[in-house]
Design an enzyme around this catalytic site. Structure first.
Site: not given
Length: 270
Positions: A95, A245, A217
């Site tokens: 991320s 995610h 996502d």
């Protein structure tokens, strides 16, 4: 306070092997890699750490000015690698840490052998000709809700981020992780993350990279993964047959297989 204490750096694996560094995403800590990192302990010196403000990091080291942009977190990564003196490392970032790693590699390419970017996003807000996944108004609302009721926001957003309603325990884990994070620091980190725009920085990255993207996502849609792949000088894109995610929690075997295959191909070519 040393850099390694500041970021709660934990070493495991093969002492004489190349380094592999795992960096967690927003609202998480190094425990988010517990299903993935052990798979590489026989072949690598595995390095885990917590961003300042998360997990077992030294909260007193948090400085709003330093961490008001992702560059401050990238500088921490550089300092960790310098302190460890393990040679060029494979950096695996999830991320927001995917972009933190990219920024660090752009600054000090000599410290990085390869990048593995899991669910990266250089900009979360849509722009002309670019889909980040959110409108500016949606991000404003998200941040305002977080400011008003952080715990309530965490309980709502974590299952959405995880994206696996059939496995509610994963959403609960992420919620609990968010709730363990200092709310004031989390709110600032959220603003730093969701208001960032690092698209132009991708051109500065010369380190070869693997981009891992889930097929669904809500935080970083597939278009974002393709954008990152297309704007890095040398990269490969792998679309995981996974949703959400956080494939490091929901689909760790796929993440392990993709990283292993990538590194095997690299070794075969060298």
């Amino acid at each position: 306070m040393t850099v390694l204490t500041r970021n709660n750096v934990v070493l495991s694996g093969n002492p004489g092997a190349p380094a592999m560094v795992f960096a967690h995403g927003f609202g998480c800590d190094q425990s988010m890699w517990r299903f993935v990192a052990p798979a590489f302990e026989s072949t690598h010196r595995v390095v885990l750490f917590d961003h300042v403000g998360a997990g077992g990091s030294d909260l007193s080291a948090y400085a709003p000015q330093r961490y008001g942009s992702l560059d401050g977190y990238a500088q921490d990564v550089v300092q960790i690698l310098e302190a460890l003196e393990l040679g060029p490392a494979v950096f695996v970032g999830h991320s927001v840490s995917a972009m933190i790693g990219a920024l660090a590699a752009a600054q000090r390419p000599d410290l990085f052998d390869r990048l593995v970017l899991v669910g990266p996003s250089p900009r979360y807000i849509d722009d002309e000709g670019y889909r980040g996944g959110f409108s500016a108004a949606e991000i404003d609302e998200l941040l305002e809700t977080m400011d008003d009721n952080y715990l309530g926001w965490s309980a709502f957003i974590a299952p959405v981020i995880m994206g696996n309603p059939g496995r509610p325990e994963l959403g609960e884990e992420l919620t609990n992780s968010f709730c363990r994070t200092d709310p004031a620091i989390a709110r600032r980190f959220a603003r730093t993350t969701f208001l960032s725009d690092n698209r132009a920085d991708l051109a500065r990255v010369t380190t070869p990279a693997l981009v891992l993207q889930c097929r669904e996502d809500v935080i970083a849609p597939p278009e974002v993964g393709r954008y990152v792949h297309e704007h890095l000088a040398t990269s490969e894109l792998v679309l995981l047959d996974a949703v959400g995610h956080c494939p490091n929690l929901s689909a760790p075997d796929q993440v392990i297989d993709a990283i292993s295959a990538y590194l095997s191909h690299v070794a075969a070519r060298s």
